[in-house]
Motif scaffolding. Structure first.
Motif, PDB file in Angstrom:
ATOM      1  N   THR A   1       0.842  -1.206   0.000  1.00  0.00           N
ATOM      2  CA  THR A   1       0.000   0.000   0.000  1.00  0.00           C
ATOM      3  C   THR A   1       0.875   1.252   0.000  1.00  0.00           C
ATOM      4  OG1 THR A   1      -1.657  -1.229   1.237  1.00  0.00           O
ATOM      5  CG2 THR A   1      -1.876   1.170   1.241  1.00  0.00           C
TER       6      THR A   1
ATOM      7  N   ALA B   1       2.571   1.614  -3.478  1.00  0.00           N
ATOM      8  CA  ALA B   1       1.647   2.090  -4.526  1.00  0.00           C
ATOM      9  C   ALA B   1       1.376   3.590  -4.376  1.00  0.00           C
ATOM     10  CB  ALA B   1       0.346   1.298  -4.458  1.00  0.00           C
TER      11      ALA B   1
ATOM     12  N   LYS C   1       2.160   6.550  -7.129  1.00  0.00           N
ATOM     13  CA  LYS C   1       1.081   7.438  -7.588  1.00  0.00           C
ATOM     14  C   LYS C   1       1.508   8.904  -7.436  1.00  0.00           C
ATOM     15  CE  LYS C   1      -3.798   8.251  -6.738  1.00  0.00           C
ATOM     16  NZ  LYS C   1      -4.850   8.055  -5.750  1.00  0.00           N
TER      17      LYS C   1
ATOM     18  N   TYR D   1       0.972  -7.855  -6.051  1.00  0.00           N
ATOM     19  CA  TYR D   1       0.150  -6.722  -5.591  1.00  0.00           C
ATOM     20  C   TYR D   1      -1.306  -6.870  -6.040  1.00  0.00           C
ATOM     21  CZ  TYR D   1       4.060  -3.785  -3.908  1.00  0.00           C
ATOM     22  OH  TYR D   1       5.124  -3.261  -3.220  1.00  0.00           O
TER      23      TYR D   1
ATOM     24  N   LYS E   1      -3.332  -1.774  -6.680  1.00  0.00           N
ATOM     25  CA  LYS E   1      -3.065  -1.478  -8.094  1.00  0.00           C
ATOM     26  C   LYS E   1      -1.969  -0.430  -8.217  1.00  0.00           C
ATOM     27  CE  LYS E   1      -7.608  -2.595  -9.936  1.00  0.00           C
ATOM     28  NZ  LYS E   1      -8.179  -3.041  -8.666  1.00  0.00           N
ATOM     29  N   ILE E   2      -1.054  -0.707  -9.135  1.00  0.00           N
ATOM     30  CA  ILE E   2      -0.056   0.299  -9.498  1.00  0.00           C
ATOM     31  C   ILE E   2      -0.392   0.709 -10.925  1.00  0.00           C
ATOM     32  CG2 ILE E   2       2.364   0.671 -10.039  1.00  0.00           C
ATOM     33  CD1 ILE E   2       3.155  -1.051  -7.836  1.00  0.00           C
TER      34      ILE E   2
END
Ligand code: SF4
Ligand code: SF4
Length: 380
Positions: free
Chosen positions: A198, A201, A205, A227, A233-234
């Motif tokens: 988390t 990611a 972002k 992941y 999500k990346i």
């Protein structure tokens, strides 16, 4: 592959007890105990589940005594995904901290106190960076170095950066690079893995990254495939560097100028090759190196044997013996250079090949050498 308890409990009952996996098991090859093989582990676990009894500690330990190399899955007629089954049960065992072997516990402590599994200082993480390297701070292309190449195979980090500078490929690195959580994903510490993922990611972002490339198969596998299993999500393309460099060769942007004049063999990292099918791009790169004769090992691609690397922290004696078997297979090719593209495999093969005359080096070093980057000579 999926991190799902229900599905994988069913796999226990699919096993036909045929034993094809036994002779393929990397650990069995060096200790000979049926209890460490997929068949042995499955039969014993089923027995205790059916008896409604807890698995005793010595049998729980066996579930950590696995390289998660996947060679057994390759041979299993029922395609039981044993590494994923191992992971599933490690998650169950990890609910009681006493079950986790101490080296695994120490690794977790290190990650959360120092930011890396090795317990090395955060202040040293960027020591691989020579002053003359140019990073483009606002680039969308991220070179994720990973913990192993930040501290151990630092030449890989340095030479990737030098290669990219040489071909004028814009990239950036993270100033405070975090651990991706690979080891937590495989040690069963799934909540801790989720916490690390988390955080990772969020950093990606905020940095506006659109492409992430890494030279570590473990980091690649974690970011790209693990992941999403935890719904993290990346929003960036994740590439192993062999795919990026093969692409750059195809586009005519990576042109080799220096003859290497040697014979090379290649060791497939399990979590790159067997897990994700990246067999061809490392070979494509090797074959593009000038004046190189390439020889395959007898066991290659899907059929490759593990170097024992994942066991080096917790079960060094066994890891060393597994590595020595692979080192011998490399020696049988008669190659001058044994290459691979994984920091863990490089270390493992180096430590296991003291009896042999060949050089073990990461493919990144050979790419740099063939590009005429003089610093590569320091690592050959
Ligand atoms: S090869 Fe597959 S089915 Fe056969 S014993 Fe091993 S895990 Fe079970
Ligand atoms: S993943 Fe590798 S070490 Fe683990 S049981 Fe299968 S062959 Fe043996």
């Amino acid at each position: 592959m999926s991190i799902q308890q229900e599905h994988y409990e069913k796999e226990l009952y699919i096993c036909a007890k045929c034993g094809y996996c036994v002779r393929e098991c990397a650990v069995w090859k060096v200790n000979g105990y049926d209890t460490v093989t997929p068949r042995g582990k499955i039969l014993l676990l089923k027995h205790f589940i059916e008896q409604k009894k807890e698995l005793p500690p010595e049998l729980i330990k066996n579930w950590y005594l696995c390289c998660t190399c996947g060679k057994c899955t390759e041979i299993c007629p029922l395609e039981i995904d044993f590494p994923e089954l191992v992971r599933t049960y490690r998650i169950q065992f990890a609910k009681n901290k006493k079950n986790i072997p101490k080296p695994f516990q120490k690794t977790t402590e290190n990650i959360f106190s120092t930011g890396n599994p090795l317990g090395r200082s955060r202040d040293d993480r960027n020591d691989w960076r020579p002053d003359e390297i140019n990073f483009k701070k606002d680039s969308n292309h991220l070179f994720y170095v990973g913990c192993m190449s930040s501290y151990w195979t630092m030449e890989v980090a340095e030479l990737v950066a030098r290669i990219l500078n040489k071909i004028q490929y814009d990239f950036t690195v993270l100033e405070n690079e975090p651990c991706c959580g690979y080891i937590e994903f495989w040690s069963g510490e799934i909540n801790k893995a989720k916490e690390l993922a988390t955080n990772f990611a969020q950093i990606i972002k905020e940095a506006g990254i659109t492409t992430i490339f890494t030279a570590c198969p473990g980091c690649y596998s974690t970011l790209k495939y693990d992941y999403p299993k935890l719904n993290i999500k990346i929003n960036a393309e994740v590439l192993h560097i062999s795919d990026l460099f093969a692409r750059l060769i195809d586009e005519g942007k990576l042109n080799f100028t220096t003859n290497l004049n040697c014979t090379i063999t290649y060791h497939d990292p399990c979590h790159l090759g067997r897990f994700h099918g990246i067999f061809n791009t490392p070979r494509q790169i090797i074959k593009a190196l000038p004046s190189v004769k390439f020889i395959e090992m007898d066991y290659n691609k899907e059929n490759s044997n593990c170097c024992g690397g994942p066991l080096r922290t917790a079960f060094l004696d066994i890891a060393q013996k597994i590595g020595e078997l692979r080192a011998k297979e490399a020696n049988d090719t008669g190659a001058d250079i044994v290459t691979t593209i994984c920091p863990q495999c490089v270390i493992s093969l180096r430590q296991s090949s003291h009896d042999f005359d060949y050089i073990v080096t990461d493919l990144i070093v050979l790419i740099a050498k063939a590009l005429g980057i003089k610093e590569a000579d320091d690592y050959l």
